[in-house]
Write a protein that holds these residues in place. Structure first.
Motif: not given
Length: 120
Positions: A77, A105, A108, A113-114
């Motif tokens: 990510t 991160p 998700n 979407n993260d």
């Protein structure tokens, strides 16, 4: 929302999978160079690995899946968000992990979407 409130709404599994132990948490924190939030650790101990509410993936340091495991997900990510930041700097106004402060991160969702913490 506190973990106790969440547990009242979403019943945890009787045997959450891939929860690790305190020594394993210290090892992952050493590996990434950050102390992870206690409520995140509590969530993983309580719910383990899985698709939460059939929608959210909360990365788990102890998952055997490269798509659910914290460290590989951080690497993947952060590489992707780094490319976006280089191409469109205004779209990513924060530094990215391993920079501190930086975006780290933690999960998700099924819509792509993260989710990130801003480390300090």
């Amino acid at each position: 929302m506190a973990l106790d409130e969440l547990k009242a709404i979403v019943r945890p599994p009787q045997r959450p999978s891939e929860v690790g132990d305190f020594a394993a948490w210290r090892e992952i924190e050493s590996k990434i160079g950050l102390i992870l939030p206690s409520d995140y650790k509590g969530f993983v101990f309580t719910y383990g690995t899985g698709l939460f509410a059939r929608f959210y993936r909360i990365y788990n340091p102890f998952s055997l899946s490269k798509f659910m495991a914290l460290h590989p997900s951080i690497q993947r990510t952060c590489a992707g968000i780094g490319e976006i930041k280089r191409a469109w700097p205004a779209q990513v106004p924060y530094a990215i992990y391993p920079s501190v402060p930086g975006l780290l991160p933690w999960g998700n969702d099924e819509n792509g979407n993260d989710y990130y913490w801003l480390t300090n």
